[in-house]
Design an enzyme around this catalytic site. Sequence first.
Site, PDB file in Angstrom:
ATOM      1  N   GLY A   1      36.320 -52.255 -45.887  1.00  0.00           N
ATOM      2  CA  GLY A   1      37.768 -52.190 -46.103  1.00  0.00           C
ATOM      3  C   GLY A   1      38.413 -51.871 -44.764  1.00  0.00           C
TER       4      GLY A   1
ATOM      5  N   HIS B   1      39.964 -35.349 -57.643  1.00  0.00           N
ATOM      6  CA  HIS B   1      40.900 -35.740 -56.591  1.00  0.00           C
ATOM      7  C   HIS B   1      42.053 -36.467 -57.288  1.00  0.00           C
ATOM      8  CE1 HIS B   1      42.537 -36.995 -52.837  1.00  0.00           C
ATOM      9  NE2 HIS B   1      42.387 -38.271 -53.107  1.00  0.00           N
TER      10      HIS B   1
HETATM   11  N1  LIG Z   1      39.759 -40.418 -51.432  1.00  0.00           N
HETATM   12  C1  LIG Z   1      40.868 -40.170 -50.769  1.00  0.00           C
HETATM   13  O1  LIG Z   1      41.174 -39.035 -50.442  1.00  0.00           O
HETATM   14  C2  LIG Z   1      41.757 -41.322 -50.397  1.00  0.00           C
HETATM   15  C3  LIG Z   1      42.786 -41.154 -49.457  1.00  0.00           C
HETATM   16  C4  LIG Z   1      43.554 -42.259 -49.113  1.00  0.00           C
HETATM   17  C5  LIG Z   1      43.302 -43.491 -49.696  1.00  0.00           C
HETATM   18  N2  LIG Z   1      42.322 -43.603 -50.618  1.00  0.00           N
HETATM   19  C6  LIG Z   1      42.002 -44.871 -51.263  1.00  0.00           C
HETATM   20  O2  LIG Z   1      41.317 -45.683 -50.312  1.00  0.00           O
HETATM   21  C7  LIG Z   1      41.534 -47.049 -50.638  1.00  0.00           C
HETATM   22  C8  LIG Z   1      42.063 -47.784 -49.414  1.00  0.00           C
HETATM   23  O3  LIG Z   1      43.322 -47.296 -49.035  1.00  0.00           O
HETATM   24  P1  LIG Z   1      44.128 -48.023 -47.851  1.00  0.00           P
HETATM   25  O4  LIG Z   1      45.375 -47.274 -47.664  1.00  0.00           O
HETATM   26  O5  LIG Z   1      43.236 -48.268 -46.686  1.00  0.00           O
HETATM   27  O6  LIG Z   1      44.448 -49.417 -48.550  1.00  0.00           O
HETATM   28  P2  LIG Z   1      44.701 -50.824 -47.849  1.00  0.00           P
HETATM   29  O7  LIG Z   1      45.323 -51.705 -48.879  1.00  0.00           O
HETATM   30  O8  LIG Z   1      45.440 -50.626 -46.569  1.00  0.00           O
HETATM   31  O9  LIG Z   1      43.244 -51.352 -47.490  1.00  0.00           O
HETATM   32  C9  LIG Z   1      42.309 -51.746 -48.443  1.00  0.00           C
HETATM   33  C10 LIG Z   1      41.516 -52.883 -47.842  1.00  0.00           C
HETATM   34  O10 LIG Z   1      40.404 -53.179 -48.700  1.00  0.00           O
HETATM   35  C11 LIG Z   1      40.169 -54.584 -48.548  1.00  0.00           C
HETATM   36  N3  LIG Z   1      39.295 -55.054 -49.600  1.00  0.00           N
HETATM   37  C12 LIG Z   1      39.577 -55.333 -50.889  1.00  0.00           C
HETATM   38  N4  LIG Z   1      38.475 -55.769 -51.523  1.00  0.00           N
HETATM   39  C13 LIG Z   1      37.462 -55.785 -50.621  1.00  0.00           C
HETATM   40  C14 LIG Z   1      36.094 -56.139 -50.663  1.00  0.00           C
HETATM   41  N5  LIG Z   1      35.525 -56.560 -51.790  1.00  0.00           N
HETATM   42  N6  LIG Z   1      35.367 -56.020 -49.544  1.00  0.00           N
HETATM   43  C15 LIG Z   1      35.933 -55.583 -48.395  1.00  0.00           C
HETATM   44  N7  LIG Z   1      37.232 -55.239 -48.278  1.00  0.00           N
HETATM   45  C16 LIG Z   1      37.988 -55.348 -49.382  1.00  0.00           C
HETATM   46  C17 LIG Z   1      41.572 -55.169 -48.577  1.00  0.00           C
HETATM   47  O11 LIG Z   1      41.578 -56.496 -48.081  1.00  0.00           O
HETATM   48  C18 LIG Z   1      42.333 -54.183 -47.709  1.00  0.00           C
HETATM   49  O12 LIG Z   1      42.365 -54.596 -46.352  1.00  0.00           O
HETATM   50  C19 LIG Z   1      42.496 -47.048 -51.837  1.00  0.00           C
HETATM   51  O13 LIG Z   1      41.781 -47.117 -53.039  1.00  0.00           O
HETATM   52  C20 LIG Z   1      43.169 -45.703 -51.718  1.00  0.00           C
HETATM   53  O14 LIG Z   1      43.707 -45.258 -52.949  1.00  0.00           O
HETATM   54  C21 LIG Z   1      41.538 -42.548 -50.968  1.00  0.00           C
END
Ligand SMILES: NC(=O)c1ccc[n+]([C@@H]2O[C@H](COP(=O)([O-])OP(=O)(O)OC[C@H]3O[C@@H](n4cnc5c(N)ncnc54)[C@H](O)[C@@H]3O)[C@@H](O)[C@H]2O)c1
Length: 306
Positions: free
Chosen positions: A7, A173
């Site tokens: 990602g 979380h």
């Molecule tokens: N655990 C935590 O504390 C925490 C904190 C922030 C964000 N998050 C989560 O992390 C995730 C990402 O957040 P973000 O802000 O980077 O989102 P984002 O939309 O900026 O990035 C997500 C990326 O994942 C890619 N993606 C989708 N399916 C894929 C696959 N099968 N293989 C590879 N890449 C793929 C997308 O193309 C996109 O570029 C979300 O689920 C968000 O809720 C979790």
Amino acid sequence: MKISVIGAGNVGSLTAMRLVQEGLGDVVLIDVVNGLAHGKALDLEDARALLKYNYNIKGSQDIADIKDSGLVIITAGLARKPGMTREELLAKNSSILKDICLKIKELAKSAIVLVVTNPLDIMTYYALKATGFKSNKVFGMGVSLDSARFTNIISQELNIPNTDIEAMVIGSHGEGMLPLAGLAKVKGVPLDEFIDEEKSAALVKRTIGRGAEIVANLGTGSAFFAPSAAILAITRAIVKDEKKTIPVCAYLNGEYGIKDSCIGVPCRLGKNGIDAIIELDLEKQLKDKLVICASSVRESAQQLGL
Ligand SMILES: NC(=O)c1ccc[n+]([C@@H]2O[C@H](COP(=O)([O-])OP(=O)(O)OC[C@H]3O[C@@H](n4cnc5c(N)ncnc54)[C@H](O)[C@@H]3O)[C@@H](O)[C@H]2O)c1
């Protein structure tokens, strides 16, 4: 160590930047969107001359490039939109995780897997079951970010540096998180010597709402600066075998009276992943709440057919 970040969105690309800049390993950034990871890796590569530091970063659309990684960090998936709960992300993100986990199982058998994709606790449980890896090797980043937020909010209230404050959040979380105000300390002195119960409850409430507060202000997407810093701290503990205690979403099998669920609790982290799950001496009310959090993860897991 070879570290793959799956990602290349906000969290993934910033994580890649933090990891290479700290020299924690050779980083591979993967995204399904054509050219996205490659483009970001080229950009990160160009920064080397300016930073006067030679790190290795590769970007790819081909998940086969995670082969033989020692650590795989999963940030792929949708981010929460305003008004959307983490639970609503469940269906979409679990299908994304399924394919990724099968590839990890095939290509990086000895990897530690750090799950970041939300809804975090369920996705961690899902990744554990889908990879079939040992539970010390699959865990999630969530409550260490919440702990950092709690610490920061206390720090601002008391006008005392973050570094003087020890505060931890456990549980899910999400809205069910449990900021442990009763265990928070300022240079060893209990927090309740600085503020009354009402103020303490307000700080806890603000911590629980912090992710949503950021989402509402951003308008699109969710937090990424502090999340990537939280991933960096966990990665550092693994790569440098620090044996540091950090709260993570871990598989519990009897600890805290919880069986077969993943929930945020303090863990000692090192080169093998989770070295030990630390059992805090919680008052009954908090322990009961933790059990409820863990049960709701199990219920969601059942919805996913696990
Ligand atoms: N655990 C935590 O504390 C925490 C904190 C922030 C964000 N998050 C989560 O992390 C995730 C990402 O957040 P973000 O802000 O980077 O989102 P984002 O939309 O900026 O990035 C997500 C990326 O994942 C890619 N993606 C989708 N399916 C894929 C696959 N099968 N293989 C590879 N890449 C793929 C997308 O193309 C996109 O570029 C979300 O689920 C968000 O809720 C979790």
